[in-house]
Scaffold this motif. Structure first.
Motif, mmCIF file in Angstrom:
data_model
loop_
_atom_site.group_PDB
_atom_site.id
_atom_site.type_symbol
_atom_site.label_atom_id
_atom_site.label_comp_id
_atom_site.label_asym_id
_atom_site.label_seq_id
_atom_site.Cartn_x
_atom_site.Cartn_y
_atom_site.Cartn_z
ATOM 1 N N HIS A 1 0.829 -1.204 0.000
ATOM 2 C CA HIS A 1 0.000 0.000 0.000
ATOM 3 C C HIS A 1 0.868 1.261 0.000
ATOM 4 C CE1 HIS A 1 0.556 -1.011 4.292
ATOM 5 N NE2 HIS A 1 0.637 0.281 4.456
ATOM 6 N N ALA A 2 0.313 2.333 -0.578
ATOM 7 C CA ALA A 2 1.045 3.594 -0.693
ATOM 8 C C ALA A 2 1.067 4.318 0.656
ATOM 9 C CB ALA A 2 0.391 4.477 -1.751
ATOM 10 N N VAL A 3 2.220 4.822 1.009
ATOM 11 C CA VAL A 3 2.404 5.525 2.271
ATOM 12 C C VAL A 3 2.788 6.968 1.964
ATOM 13 C CG1 VAL A 3 3.747 5.597 4.410
ATOM 14 C CG2 VAL A 3 3.167 3.400 3.380
ATOM 15 N N GLU A 4 2.081 7.898 2.600
ATOM 16 C CA GLU A 4 2.421 9.318 2.430
ATOM 17 C C GLU A 4 3.637 9.642 3.277
ATOM 18 O OE1 GLU A 4 -0.757 12.097 2.923
ATOM 19 O OE2 GLU A 4 -2.194 10.746 1.987
ATOM 20 N N ARG A 5 4.587 10.319 2.656
ATOM 21 C CA ARG A 5 5.816 10.730 3.336
ATOM 22 C C ARG A 5 6.212 12.119 2.838
ATOM 23 N NH1 ARG A 5 8.097 5.952 5.502
ATOM 24 N NH2 ARG A 5 7.406 4.075 4.441
ATOM 25 N N TRP B 1 5.719 -0.483 -2.674
ATOM 26 C CA TRP B 1 6.253 -1.554 -3.500
ATOM 27 C C TRP B 1 5.218 -1.813 -4.559
ATOM 28 C CZ3 TRP B 1 11.093 -3.125 -3.403
ATOM 29 C CH2 TRP B 1 11.850 -2.870 -2.263
ATOM 30 N N ALA B 2 5.532 -1.523 -5.818
ATOM 31 C CA ALA B 2 4.584 -1.709 -6.925
ATOM 32 C C ALA B 2 4.803 -3.072 -7.546
ATOM 33 C CB ALA B 2 4.757 -0.619 -7.964
ATOM 34 N N GLY B 3 3.771 -3.858 -7.602
ATOM 35 C CA GLY B 3 3.870 -5.185 -8.193
ATOM 36 C C GLY B 3 4.221 -6.235 -7.168
ATOM 37 N N ARG B 4 3.928 -7.458 -7.519
ATOM 38 C CA ARG B 4 4.198 -8.549 -6.583
ATOM 39 C C ARG B 4 5.175 -9.559 -7.160
ATOM 40 N NH1 ARG B 4 -1.977 -8.541 -4.943
ATOM 41 N NH2 ARG B 4 -1.814 -6.936 -3.361
ATOM 42 N N THR B 5 5.368 -9.558 -8.474
ATOM 43 C CA THR B 5 6.282 -10.504 -9.096
ATOM 44 C C THR B 5 7.671 -9.895 -9.185
ATOM 45 O OG1 THR B 5 4.458 -11.390 -10.363
ATOM 46 C CG2 THR B 5 6.658 -11.950 -11.109
ATOM 47 N N VAL C 1 -7.687 1.715 1.124
ATOM 48 C CA VAL C 1 -6.272 1.372 0.996
ATOM 49 C C VAL C 1 -5.800 1.770 -0.395
ATOM 50 C CG1 VAL C 1 -4.591 -0.504 1.005
ATOM 51 C CG2 VAL C 1 -6.496 -0.530 2.621
ATOM 52 N N ARG C 2 -4.730 2.545 -0.455
ATOM 53 C CA ARG C 2 -4.208 3.004 -1.748
ATOM 54 C C ARG C 2 -3.006 2.160 -2.153
ATOM 55 N NH1 ARG C 2 -3.471 9.292 -1.412
ATOM 56 N NH2 ARG C 2 -2.096 8.645 0.247
ATOM 57 N N ARG C 3 -2.963 1.809 -3.447
ATOM 58 C CA ARG C 3 -1.858 1.049 -4.017
ATOM 59 C C ARG C 3 -1.362 1.775 -5.262
ATOM 60 N NH1 ARG C 3 -3.710 -3.888 -6.129
ATOM 61 N NH2 ARG C 3 -1.536 -4.372 -6.472
ATOM 62 N N ILE C 4 -0.067 1.669 -5.512
ATOM 63 C CA ILE C 4 0.526 2.202 -6.732
ATOM 64 C C ILE C 4 0.779 1.023 -7.655
ATOM 65 C CG2 ILE C 4 2.544 3.332 -7.722
ATOM 66 C CD1 ILE C 4 2.787 4.962 -5.162
ATOM 67 N N VAL C 5 0.229 1.074 -8.858
ATOM 68 C CA VAL C 5 0.415 -0.007 -9.820
ATOM 69 C C VAL C 5 0.929 0.567 -11.133
ATOM 70 C CG1 VAL C 5 -1.324 -1.502 -8.774
ATOM 71 C CG2 VAL C 5 -1.983 0.048 -10.582
ATOM 72 N N TRP C 6 1.578 -0.301 -11.914
ATOM 73 C CA TRP C 6 2.159 0.083 -13.189
ATOM 74 C C TRP C 6 1.112 0.695 -14.102
ATOM 75 C CZ3 TRP C 6 6.340 1.341 -15.546
ATOM 76 C CH2 TRP C 6 6.440 1.257 -16.923
ATOM 77 N N ARG C 7 1.451 1.779 -14.745
ATOM 78 C CA ARG C 7 0.573 2.451 -15.707
ATOM 79 C C ARG C 7 0.988 1.992 -17.082
ATOM 80 N NH1 ARG C 7 -2.849 4.387 -18.783
ATOM 81 N NH2 ARG C 7 -3.178 6.593 -19.106
ATOM 82 N N GLU C 8 0.186 1.146 -17.699
ATOM 83 C CA GLU C 8 0.487 0.638 -19.038
ATOM 84 C C GLU C 8 0.533 1.818 -20.010
ATOM 85 O OE1 GLU C 8 1.580 -1.618 -21.981
ATOM 86 O OE2 GLU C 8 1.279 -2.479 -19.998
ATOM 87 N N PRO C 9 1.661 2.032 -20.695
ATOM 88 C CA PRO C 9 1.794 3.203 -21.571
ATOM 89 C C PRO C 9 0.756 3.286 -22.688
ATOM 90 C CG PRO C 9 3.913 2.148 -21.247
ATOM 91 C CD PRO C 9 2.885 1.251 -20.642
#
Length: 108
Positions: free
Chosen positions: A16-20, A33-37, A74-82
């Motif tokens: 999950h995305a954490v504000e800092r 952490w983006a992605g699980r593989t 819960v916020r997550r950062i995931v890959w943005r397919e171009p």
């Protein structure tokens, strides 16, 4: 009873995305952490960008990411397919770059 040490490790390994705050420039950022593989540690600007800014970011060689918020908040950062069509439901954020420091500007 939950072991606080285990709970802390689980939270640290979650995607999950954490504000800092950026330690170099003080700007608000999101880290995750983006992605699980093939997980990448992402540091992105906290402010979502519009389509024009996304195109400009890509021209500059910057990475863009989707900021997905679950129904639980819960916020997550995931890959943005171009090549994906822009999706207004999930905002897009770009990788964080600190602005040049005054000394660097004088040297350039």
């Amino acid at each position: 009873m939950t072991n606080p040490g285990i709970a802390k490790k689980i939270a640290a390994s979650a995607d999950h995305a954490v504000e800092r705050v950026c330690p170099r420039c003080g700007a608000p950022i999101l880290t995750a952490w983006a992605g699980r593989t093939a997980a990448l540690h992402v540091t992105a600007d906290a402010e979502p960008i519009d389509l024009a800014a996304e195109i400009q970011a890509r021209l500059e060689g910057r990475l863009t990411w989707r900021l997905i918020t679950s129904s639980l908040g819960v916020r997550r950062i995931v890959w943005r397919e171009p090549l994906a069509v822009p999706h207004s439901k999930h905002p897009v954020v770009r990788d964080h770059r600190c602005p040049p420091q005054p000394v660097q500007e004088d040297l350039l």
